[in-house]
Design a protein around this motif. Structure first.
Motif, PDB file in Angstrom:
ATOM      1  N   UNK A  39       0.805  -1.214   0.000  1.00 34.94           N
ATOM      2  CA  UNK A  39       0.000   0.000   0.000  1.00 34.94           C
ATOM      3  C   UNK A  39       0.837   1.263   0.000  1.00 34.94           C
ATOM      4  N   UNK A  40       0.164   2.406  -0.062  1.00 29.86           N
ATOM      5  CA  UNK A  40       0.833   3.699  -0.133  1.00 29.86           C
ATOM      6  C   UNK A  40       0.446   4.583   1.045  1.00 29.86           C
ATOM      7  N   UNK A  41       1.411   5.349   1.525  1.00 29.36           N
ATOM      8  CA  UNK A  41       1.273   6.350   2.591  1.00 29.36           C
ATOM      9  C   UNK A  41       0.419   5.818   3.747  1.00 29.36           C
ATOM     10  N   UNK A  42      -0.693   6.517   4.048  1.00 28.22           N
ATOM     11  CA  UNK A  42      -1.499   6.160   5.208  1.00 28.22           C
ATOM     12  C   UNK A  42      -2.221   4.824   5.046  1.00 28.22           C
ATOM     13  N   UNK A  43      -2.271   4.305   3.819  1.00 24.28           N
ATOM     14  CA  UNK A  43      -2.967   3.050   3.561  1.00 24.28           C
ATOM     15  C   UNK A  43      -2.048   1.843   3.626  1.00 24.28           C
ATOM     16  N   UNK A  44      -0.771   2.058   3.977  1.00 22.78           N
ATOM     17  CA  UNK A  44       0.146   0.922   4.050  1.00 22.78           C
ATOM     18  C   UNK A  44      -0.264  -0.013   5.187  1.00 22.78           C
ATOM     19  N   UNK A  45      -0.162  -1.302   4.916  1.00 23.54           N
ATOM     20  CA  UNK A  45      -0.589  -2.288   5.905  1.00 23.54           C
ATOM     21  C   UNK A  45       0.117  -3.608   5.635  1.00 23.54           C
ATOM     22  N   UNK A  46      -0.081  -4.552   6.550  1.00 21.11           N
ATOM     23  CA  UNK A  46       0.518  -5.882   6.414  1.00 21.11           C
ATOM     24  C   UNK A  46      -0.452  -6.821   5.718  1.00 21.11           C
ATOM     25  N   UNK A  47       0.083  -7.636   4.800  1.00 18.05           N
ATOM     26  CA  UNK A  47      -0.699  -8.671   4.137  1.00 18.05           C
ATOM     27  C   UNK A  47       0.070  -9.982   4.179  1.00 18.05           C
ATOM     28  N   UNK A  48      -0.666 -11.105   4.289  1.00 24.19           N
ATOM     29  CA  UNK A  48       0.008 -12.412   4.275  1.00 24.19           C
ATOM     30  C   UNK A  48       0.695 -12.652   2.933  1.00 24.19           C
TER      31      UNK A  48
END
Length: 268
Positions: A246-255
């Motif tokens: 993801x980008x900027x504030x939408x970055x997150x962890x995914x399996x």
């Protein structure tokens, strides 16, 4: 089962707390093999408990084979043998199911009857639908690490016998019955060991266990197995690889899904 595979909870909440703290320090290497523990009075002061409480905790550690107590020379940590630990990767569920099925197991019970309500609901079975229920204990080496209760629709289970299940992994029997395992969903939680499960797994009544509930389906989406599994947390762990996306504030962890999953799945 060797001493290092036992877990002996002492009586009393304070004694259990001291026992678990010392046990974790020993197993994690804070106290290395051969190192001396503080005396009973010092440990009592460190943990804010009585010497009687400390003595109960040390008695349990001694029974587990983690320490050696000698009159006049104090308490020392034994040379610990780390038990074999089973792992399951959450991102490659089906290959792990196949792999787990290849470990030896003891069949404790085998019967037919109406599916319990929670099983019937999870599997989408009609009222009064009969299932084959089996209880097994799976082993890692000589140590029992999981207690498995499985429910299989009667029309599928009719293709194998109690003797078959005692000697052949369930997923091989399902495939022999014409079932092609395709997908599964599962929930993971925690629970405490009741008397029967504690005896089967070699732990104390009330010991913490990892709880897993899984519904397995074939290529048509039909539920072919419901699994209620209890695992010893000192011998089994769930693992998952993650990537940051993801980008900027939408970055997150995914399996991270292992691209070899499809290749491994066919090896069951």
């Amino acid at each position: 089962m060797t001493d290092q595979h036992r877990q002996t909870l002492p009586e009393g909440g304070k004694a259990r707390r001291v026992y678990l703290l010392l046990r974790d320090d020993i197993l994690s290497g804070v106290y290395g093999a051969g190192s001396a523990l503080a005396g009973e009075q010092k440990l009592a002061e460190m943990h804010g408990v009585s010497r009687v409480t400390v003595r109960r905790a040390l008695d349990a550690l001694d029974e587990d084979g983690l320490i050696e107590r000698r009159a006049g020379s104090g308490t020392r940590v034994r040379e610990a043998v780390q038990p074999e630990t089973m792992s399951a990767d959450m991102a490659t569920l089906i290959p792990q199911i196949v792999k787990m099925g290849q470990h030896s197991a003891r069949l404790l019970s085998f019967s037919y009857g109406a599916a319990p309500d929670y099983v019937a609901e999870a599997m989408g079975l009609g009222d009064g639908r009969r299932v084959q229920r089996a209880v097994r204990v799976r082993l890692a080496g000589e140590a029992p690490f999981s207690h498995l209760t499985t429910f299989v629709p009667e029309d599928i289970a009719a293709n194998y016998s109690e003797a078959d299940l005692a000697n052949v992994p369930l997923y091989q029997l399902l495939e022999r019955s014409g079932v092609r395992v395709s997908s599964a969903s599962q929930r993971v939680g925690a629970t405490l060991a009741g008397p029967d499960v504690a005896e089967a797994l070699g732990v104390s009544v009330g010991a913490a266990l990892l709880s897993l509930r899984r519904v397995v389906r074939d290529g048509d989406g039909r539920a072919v197995e419901y699994l209620a599994a209890l695992y010893r947390p000192d011998l089994f762990e769930l693992e998952m690889s993650l990537s940051r996306v993801g980008e900027s504030a939408m970055r997150h962890w995914e399996p991270v899904v292992d691209q070899r999953q499809g290749e491994t799945e066919g090896q069951g």
